[in-house]
Design a protein around this motif. Structure first.
Motif, PDB file in Angstrom:
ATOM      1  N   LEU A 177       0.840  -1.203   0.000  1.00  0.00           N
ATOM      2  CA  LEU A 177       0.000   0.000   0.000  1.00  0.00           C
ATOM      3  C   LEU A 177       0.866   1.240   0.000  1.00  0.00           C
ATOM      4  N   GLU A 178       0.473   2.240  -0.794  1.00  0.00           N
ATOM      5  CA  GLU A 178       1.054   3.570  -0.669  1.00  0.00           C
ATOM      6  C   GLU A 178       0.069   4.354   0.182  1.00  0.00           C
ATOM      7  N   VAL A 179       0.553   4.821   1.314  1.00  0.00           N
ATOM      8  CA  VAL A 179      -0.306   5.530   2.261  1.00  0.00           C
ATOM      9  C   VAL A 179      -0.025   7.023   2.092  1.00  0.00           C
ATOM     10  N   VAL A 180      -1.002   7.745   1.557  1.00  0.00           N
ATOM     11  CA  VAL A 180      -0.803   9.178   1.281  1.00  0.00           C
ATOM     12  C   VAL A 180      -1.554   9.990   2.336  1.00  0.00           C
ATOM     13  N   VAL A 181      -0.856  10.953   2.920  1.00  0.00           N
ATOM     14  CA  VAL A 181      -1.480  11.872   3.879  1.00  0.00           C
ATOM     15  C   VAL A 181      -1.448  13.263   3.262  1.00  0.00           C
ATOM     16  N   ARG A 182      -2.569  13.987   3.369  1.00  0.00           N
ATOM     17  CA  ARG A 182      -2.654  15.319   2.755  1.00  0.00           C
ATOM     18  C   ARG A 182      -3.159  16.346   3.758  1.00  0.00           C
ATOM     19  N   ASN A 183      -2.524  17.525   3.738  1.00  0.00           N
ATOM     20  CA  ASN A 183      -2.980  18.658   4.546  1.00  0.00           C
ATOM     21  C   ASN A 183      -3.586  19.760   3.689  1.00  0.00           C
ATOM     22  N   ALA A 198      -3.502  19.288  -3.496  1.00  0.00           N
ATOM     23  CA  ALA A 198      -2.492  19.386  -4.560  1.00  0.00           C
ATOM     24  C   ALA A 198      -2.550  18.108  -5.391  1.00  0.00           C
ATOM     25  N   GLY A 199      -1.840  18.126  -6.505  1.00  0.00           N
ATOM     26  CA  GLY A 199      -1.653  16.926  -7.317  1.00  0.00           C
ATOM     27  C   GLY A 199      -2.952  16.251  -7.710  1.00  0.00           C
ATOM     28  N   SER A 200      -2.992  14.921  -7.515  1.00  0.00           N
ATOM     29  CA  SER A 200      -4.142  14.160  -7.996  1.00  0.00           C
ATOM     30  C   SER A 200      -5.425  14.532  -7.254  1.00  0.00           C
ATOM     31  N   LEU A 201      -5.309  14.989  -6.012  1.00  0.00           N
ATOM     32  CA  LEU A 201      -6.535  15.364  -5.273  1.00  0.00           C
ATOM     33  C   LEU A 201      -7.183  16.605  -5.889  1.00  0.00           C
ATOM     34  N   ILE A 242       2.692  19.731   2.466  1.00  0.00           N
ATOM     35  CA  ILE A 242       1.423  19.698   1.725  1.00  0.00           C
ATOM     36  C   ILE A 242       0.820  18.295   1.745  1.00  0.00           C
ATOM     37  N   ASP A 243       1.637  17.319   1.357  1.00  0.00           N
ATOM     38  CA  ASP A 243       1.202  15.917   1.373  1.00  0.00           C
ATOM     39  C   ASP A 243       2.444  15.030   1.283  1.00  0.00           C
ATOM     40  N   PHE A 244       2.272  13.753   1.530  1.00  0.00           N
ATOM     41  CA  PHE A 244       3.409  12.826   1.447  1.00  0.00           C
ATOM     42  C   PHE A 244       2.901  11.401   1.361  1.00  0.00           C
ATOM     43  N   LYS A 245       3.821  10.506   0.995  1.00  0.00           N
ATOM     44  CA  LYS A 245       3.485   9.090   0.810  1.00  0.00           C
ATOM     45  C   LYS A 245       4.360   8.233   1.723  1.00  0.00           C
ATOM     46  N   LEU A 246       3.740   7.283   2.394  1.00  0.00           N
ATOM     47  CA  LEU A 246       4.481   6.384   3.281  1.00  0.00           C
ATOM     48  C   LEU A 246       4.279   4.937   2.844  1.00  0.00           C
ATOM     49  N   PRO A 270      12.190  14.506  -0.780  1.00  0.00           N
ATOM     50  CA  PRO A 270      11.508  15.364  -1.754  1.00  0.00           C
ATOM     51  C   PRO A 270      10.894  14.573  -2.923  1.00  0.00           C
ATOM     52  N   ASP A 271      11.268  13.300  -3.074  1.00  0.00           N
ATOM     53  CA  ASP A 271      10.617  12.447  -4.083  1.00  0.00           C
ATOM     54  C   ASP A 271       9.212  12.049  -3.647  1.00  0.00           C
ATOM     55  N   THR A 272       9.004  11.954  -2.351  1.00  0.00           N
ATOM     56  CA  THR A 272       7.770  11.336  -1.849  1.00  0.00           C
ATOM     57  C   THR A 272       6.911  12.303  -1.027  1.00  0.00           C
ATOM     58  N   CYS A 273       7.330  13.559  -0.968  1.00  0.00           N
ATOM     59  CA  CYS A 273       6.559  14.570  -0.226  1.00  0.00           C
ATOM     60  C   CYS A 273       6.375  15.786  -1.119  1.00  0.00           C
ATOM     61  N   ARG A 274       5.337  16.572  -0.828  1.00  0.00           N
ATOM     62  CA  ARG A 274       5.277  17.921  -1.408  1.00  0.00           C
ATOM     63  C   ARG A 274       5.677  18.895  -0.312  1.00  0.00           C
ATOM     64  N   PHE A 275       6.723  19.658  -0.602  1.00  0.00           N
ATOM     65  CA  PHE A 275       7.237  20.662   0.321  1.00  0.00           C
ATOM     66  C   PHE A 275       7.101  22.025  -0.357  1.00  0.00           C
ATOM     67  N   PHE A 278      10.452  18.417 -11.104  1.00  0.00           N
ATOM     68  CA  PHE A 278      10.809  17.466 -12.170  1.00  0.00           C
ATOM     69  C   PHE A 278       9.561  17.054 -12.946  1.00  0.00           C
ATOM     70  N   ARG A 279       8.494  16.658 -12.207  1.00  0.00           N
ATOM     71  CA  ARG A 279       7.273  16.184 -12.875  1.00  0.00           C
ATOM     72  C   ARG A 279       6.742  17.233 -13.850  1.00  0.00           C
ATOM     73  N   ARG A 280       6.805  18.509 -13.440  1.00  0.00           N
ATOM     74  CA  ARG A 280       6.160  19.579 -14.220  1.00  0.00           C
ATOM     75  C   ARG A 280       7.155  20.442 -14.996  1.00  0.00           C
TER      76      ARG A 280
HETATM   77  P1  TMP Z   1      -0.510  12.653  -5.874  1.00  0.00           P
HETATM   78  O1  TMP Z   1      -1.103  13.999  -5.610  1.00  0.00           O
HETATM   79  O2  TMP Z   1       0.133  12.552  -7.219  1.00  0.00           O
HETATM   80  O3  TMP Z   1      -1.488  11.556  -5.610  1.00  0.00           O
HETATM   81  O4  TMP Z   1       0.676  12.461  -4.823  1.00  0.00           O
HETATM   82  C1  TMP Z   1       0.457  12.539  -3.437  1.00  0.00           C
HETATM   83  C2  TMP Z   1       1.790  12.438  -2.696  1.00  0.00           C
HETATM   84  O5  TMP Z   1       2.372  11.159  -2.871  1.00  0.00           O
HETATM   85  C3  TMP Z   1       2.860  13.424  -3.171  1.00  0.00           C
HETATM   86  O6  TMP Z   1       3.528  13.943  -2.029  1.00  0.00           O
HETATM   87  C4  TMP Z   1       3.801  12.622  -4.009  1.00  0.00           C
HETATM   88  C5  TMP Z   1       3.682  11.235  -3.432  1.00  0.00           C
HETATM   89  N1  TMP Z   1       3.789  10.187  -4.438  1.00  0.00           N
HETATM   90  C6  TMP Z   1       4.789   9.242  -4.349  1.00  0.00           C
HETATM   91  O7  TMP Z   1       5.620   9.283  -3.445  1.00  0.00           O
HETATM   92  N2  TMP Z   1       4.836   8.249  -5.295  1.00  0.00           N
HETATM   93  C7  TMP Z   1       3.953   8.167  -6.307  1.00  0.00           C
HETATM   94  O8  TMP Z   1       4.050   7.248  -7.138  1.00  0.00           O
HETATM   95  C8  TMP Z   1       2.919   9.160  -6.388  1.00  0.00           C
HETATM   96  C9  TMP Z   1       1.901   9.109  -7.496  1.00  0.00           C
HETATM   97  C10 TMP Z   1       2.864  10.139  -5.436  1.00  0.00           C
END
Ligand code: TMP
Ligand code: ASP
Length: 243
Positions: free
Chosen positions: A89-95, A98-101, A174-178, A196-201, A215-217
């Motif tokens: 599971l990718e566990v995403v927490v958002r405050n 942003a992004g996909s939300l 902003i948000d991050f993935k665990l 910084p790969d897995t969080c939005r700062f 990088f993404r954008r």
């Molecule tokens: P998202 O807005 O694209 O769903 O991303 C939410 C957060 O999860 C963001 O901080 C980036 C992180 N993320 C990863 O670490 N790996 C991934 O594959 C994706 C899509 C997002």
């Protein structure tokens, strides 16, 4: 402790077995991908920064009572970690939205959320890591009810600890993935990386993005942003010297 054969190569890291059955060695690469590997590139010295930032934050979380896989930093890019089997599971927490939300709920990026949001995605590149809910997770047996409860509690606790710490260095979380894993003894611990790969700062004053969205954008200044996060967190400049 000796580094043995490579067990797995991911998009940003390699994992090796070691002569100690209970430990793995993680090696961080500079490779960068986005959009499920459709966009490929490299961020100079990213492996070094993500290794050091992850280890710094995991040690901080340990002090706050969150068990993590961190054991010992071996070199700029290599860290010894507890062997776990990863819960898929990718566990995403958002405050903040942003992004996909932002796309999913049709709200502009930067919209403050009334409470933290937790999302789960099933870790499967072939399926594009689809979002799932707690009933999917229990029905598919990816985690038990007790594990899922523990995961969500840890995720919110991690959010509080990291947000407070980052606020002091003018970074808004902003948000991050665990990702979590289970040790051979069955203990649930935090695994993977926090970087910084897995969080939005976002810079709390200017709003500037200090993470992989550069990088993404194609926003430019990717390397500088990664170094800036490490400097603010750890007071280290590019040569590794204390500032
Ligand atoms: P998202 O807005 O694209 O769903 O991303 C939410 C957060 O999860 C963001 O901080 C980036 C992180 N993320 C990863 O670490 N790996 C991934 O594959 C994706 C899509 C997002
Ligand atoms: N790392 C993921 C990938 O390569 C996605 C991302 O971080 O945007 O697809």
């Amino acid at each position: 402790m000796e580094k043995l054969d490579q067990l797995y190569e991911g998009k940003a890291k390699k994992v090796y077995r070691t002569s100690d059955d209970a430990l793995y060695l993680v090696s961080y690469k500079d490779d960068a991908t986005a959009f499920n590997g459709q966009k490929k590139g490299s961020i100079q010295d990213k492996g070094i920064i993500n290794n050091k930032v992850t280890n710094f934050l995991m040690q901080m979380l340990e002090k706050s009572g969150i068990p993590t896989h961190f054991v010992k930093e071996l070199s700029d890019r290599e860290t010894l970690v507890h062997r776990v089997s990863i819960i898929p599971l990718e566990v995403v927490v958002r405050n903040i939205v942003a992004g996909s939300l932002a796309k999913r709920v049709g709200a502009p990026e930067g919209t403050k959320l009334r409470r933290p949001v937790i999302e789960y995605c099933y870790k499967d590149d072939g399926l594009g890591d689809p979002m799932v809910n707690d009933t999917h997770i229990l029905a598919m047996g990816w985690a038990t009810e007790a594990e899922l409860k523990q995961i969500s509690e840890y995720a919110l606790q991690i959010n509080s600890v990291l947000s407070a710490y980052l606020e002091d260095v003018n970074i808004e979380l902003i948000d991050f993935k665990l990702e979590f894993g289970k040790t051979p003894e069955g203990e649930l611990i935090l695994a993977d990386e926090i970087s910084p790969d897995t969080c939005r700062f976002w810079d709390s004053v200017s709003g500037e993005k200090l993470d992989k969205d550069r990088f993404r954008r194609d926003l430019g200044g990717v390397e500088d942003a990664y170094w800036e996060v490490m400097r603010r967190l750890m007071g280290e400049d590019r040569k590794g010297a204390k500032t």
